[in-house]
Design an enzyme around this catalytic site. Structure first.
Site, short mmCIF file in Angstrom:
data_model
loop_
_atom_site.label_atom_id
_atom_site.label_comp_id
_atom_site.label_asym_id
_atom_site.label_seq_id
_atom_site.Cartn_x
_atom_site.Cartn_y
_atom_site.Cartn_z
N GLU A 66 -12.94 59.40 68.41
CA GLU A 66 -13.30 58.12 69.04
C GLU A 66 -13.59 58.31 70.53
O GLU A 66 -12.82 58.94 71.25
CB GLU A 66 -12.15 57.12 68.85
CG GLU A 66 -12.48 55.71 69.30
CD GLU A 66 -11.29 54.76 69.13
OE1 GLU A 66 -10.15 55.25 68.97
OE2 GLU A 66 -11.51 53.54 69.17
N CYS B 219 -10.47 54.03 64.29
CA CYS B 219 -9.08 53.98 64.76
C CYS B 219 -8.28 52.79 64.22
O CYS B 219 -7.86 52.81 63.07
CB CYS B 219 -9.05 54.06 66.28
SG CYS B 219 -7.47 54.72 66.90
N LYS C 218 -16.73 48.49 65.66
CA LYS C 218 -15.30 48.36 65.34
C LYS C 218 -14.92 46.90 65.14
O LYS C 218 -15.08 46.08 66.04
CB LYS C 218 -14.50 48.98 66.47
CG LYS C 218 -13.01 49.12 66.22
CD LYS C 218 -12.37 49.92 67.38
CE LYS C 218 -10.92 50.23 67.16
NZ LYS C 218 -10.39 51.14 68.22
#
Lengths: 293, 293
Positions: free
Chosen positions: B49, B159, B122
Site C-alpha cells: 500500500e 489494507c 479503497k
C-alpha cells in the site's frame, strides 16, 4: 458453586461426546455431563449437533424421521427441568418435527429458569458425501435471531452455517456476545492425513475469523468418535473477540470444555478495532445475489 | 523466463519493502524489485500500500496532499512501461488526486500489455491512532470490481478492507480468482509483545478465512521497517482456496515473495466445499443495516 451473574464474566461449558445407538442413553449421558459441567461452574452449556442420536444423515432413509420430535417435546422437557434445577442456560440441538413433511435441524435456547427462550432453525443445510442433510432438513425460516439469556445475549448457528460469514455477521449485528456452533463434523474414513488436517484447520480458521470480524466470542461444540464412515474430530473450542483461543478440546476423547468469557473484552476489542463503525452498508446490496459475474 | 500463460498456473510476486523519504527513490526501488520478480518468473506482481511514500497518515497534515497524483500520472506511466516491457500484470497502490478536495487510496491494475485495466478505490477507510486515513482519503465510490488480466481474473482490496468479509465476498461473487491486499500495517512502538502478536495473528486469520469462505487465492503484500511510531510487520503471504499457506515472508526484512497459484484448485475446492451453492440470499438483506439490536 454460585450461578450468580458476576458482572461481565460468564463461564461456558461445551459437551463433546461420543454417541451410541440408543437415544435414551445418549440423552441420559448428556444430562449427566451437563450436571458435571454445572458443578464445575458452567453457566451456559452447549451440546453438540443432534446429540441425542447417531449422525443419521450419513445415508438417506425415511426411517430416521422417527427420531424427530416436536419442540417442546420429550428432549426439551428433560433439558428445561435440568436448566431450572441447575440454574444454567442450555443450548441444545434437536431434530425438530414441525409437521408431516417439514423437519428442521433446530437449536433450542433454554434460559436458567427452565423456559424455552426460542429456537434457531439451521439456515444453511449441507449435502455432501455422508452429510445428506438436504434430504432430512427443510431450510430454516426464522432468520438469524439472538436470545437474551440470564447470563448474556447469545446467538446459535449450526455446523454448516460455520462456513458463511453472512450468518455470523447478522447474528453479531443483532447484538450477540457469544455465537455458539453445535457441530457434527469429521473425516471420511480413508481420507489422506494431509487433506484431513487441512479440513480441520480451515474449519477452525474460518470460525476464528468470524470472531475477529465481529468482535464476539465464538464457541464450537463438536462430537467425537467413529460412527459408520465418519470419524468426528472433536476439537471443540472457544475463542475471544480477537480470535485468540481461550480453550480447546482434544480430537478423539469425550470432554467437558470449560472457558471463561469476559464481555468487557467485546467493547475493548471493538474500540481498538472499530470494524462495525466502518462497514460500507451503502455498497453491500449485491450480497443478496447468487453470483455477479 | 517465459511469460506465457501455462494453463491454470500463474506465478505471483509480492514486493515487501522498506520505504525512505524520497518518493523518486522509492519508485526506482520498486521498479527494480519488480524486474527482479519478473526475472524469477512472476507474472502478476503486487506492491504494498502507498509504496511510493512513507506512510504519511501517521499524522494529519495538509502538506501531504502534494504526494497525490492523478491516474494516469507519473507513477502509473512508469509502471505501465514496465508492465509492457516485462509482460507482467501489476497491482499498484497510488495516492490518487481526483479533484481539489477529493483524494483516494487507490489500487491500479495494469495489464501485461501496459494498459490500465481499471482502478479500485479503497472502500473501508480507517481512522485509528497513527492511521488517520479518514483525513486524507475520500471513501471509494467504485464498489468492488474485478479485472480480467492476461494471467487471471483478479480483485484488489486495500489494507483496512481486510477486516470486512463483505468485501471479499463481493469480489469473489464477481469471479475473482485471486484477491490482492496491498497493505501497510504494523505495531505501534511500545505495544506489549503479546498484544502485538495477537494483532498479526488476527490479521492473518481473517484473510485466510476469506480464502476459505470464498474458495479463492488471497495474496497480501505488506510493507516492512520502522517509520515514525510504526513498525510495519511485513509477513506478506499467499494462501490457497482452502486457507493453506502457499508462501510467507519474514517480518522484518525486505523480500520478493514468490508463489504459484493453480486455478484448478478453485474449482476443486468449491466442488468439495460448495458454500456458494448454499448461500441464503433470501435472508441476507439486513447486511445493509448498521445494527439490528
Amino acid at each position: 458453586m454460585s450461578r450468580k451473574k458476576s458482572g461481565d464474566l460468564v463461564r461456558l461449558g461445551l459437551i463433546q461426546m461420543r454417541v451410541g445407538a440408543d437415544p435414551r442413553r445418549n440423552l441420559a449421558k448428556a444430562v449427566e455431563r451437563i450436571r458435571q459441567g454445572a458443578r464445575k461452574g458452567a453457566q451456559i452449556v452447549c451440546l453438540q449437533e443432534l446429540f441425542v442420536s447417531r449422525y443419521f444423515p450419513q445415508s438417506e432413509d425415511p426411517k430416521f424421521f422417527r427420531l424427530a420430535e416436536p419442540i417442546p417435546g420429550p428432549t426439551t422437557d428433560s433439558l428445561c427441568r435440568l436448566a431450572r434445577a441447575e440454574k444454567i442456560v442450555l443450548v441444545a440441538s434437536v431434530f425438530e418435527r414441525r409437521s408431516p413433511g417439514i423437519y428442521h435441524n433446530t437449536a433450542v435456547v433454554i434460559d436458567a429458569d427452565g423456559s424455552i427462550l426460542g429456537r434457531y432453525r439451521k439456515m444453511h443445510v449441507p449435502d455432501d458425501p455422508c452429510y445428506y442433510e438436504k434430504f432430512y432438513f427443510t431450510p430454516g425460516d426464522l432468520g438469524f435471531p439472538t436470545f437474551k439469556t440470564r447470563y448474556g445475549k447469545i446467538g446459535v448457528l449450526v455446523c454448516w452455517d460455520q462456513w458463511f460469514p453472512e450468518a455470523a455477521r447478522l447474528i453479531s449485528l443483532s447484538g450477540a456476545q457469544i455465537i455458539f456452533y453445535p457441530t457434527a463434523i469429521g473425516w471420511l474414513s480413508g481420507e489422506p492425513r494431509g487433506a484431513a488436517r487441512a479440513q480441520r484447520c480451515a474449519w477452525e480458521l474460518i470460525q476464528r475469523g468470524h470472531a475477529v470480524a465481529n468482535g464476539v466470542y465464538v464457541a464450537a461444540a463438536n462430537r467425537v468418535g467413529r460412527e459408520g464412515k465418519l470419524n468426528f474430530w472433536g476439537s471443540s473450542f472457544v475463542v475471544d473477540p480477537f480470535g485468540a483461543i481461550v480453550a480447546h478440546a482434544n480430537e478423539d476423547q469425550e470432554e467437558i470444555l470449560l472457558a471463561r468469557c469476559d464481555f468487557k473484552k467485546i467493547d475493548e476489542t471493538r474500540q481498538n478495532w472499530p470494524f462495525l463503525r466502518d462497514r460500507r452498508i451503502d455498497a453491500y446490496g449485491a450480497l443478496t445475489e447468487r453470483f455477479l459475474d
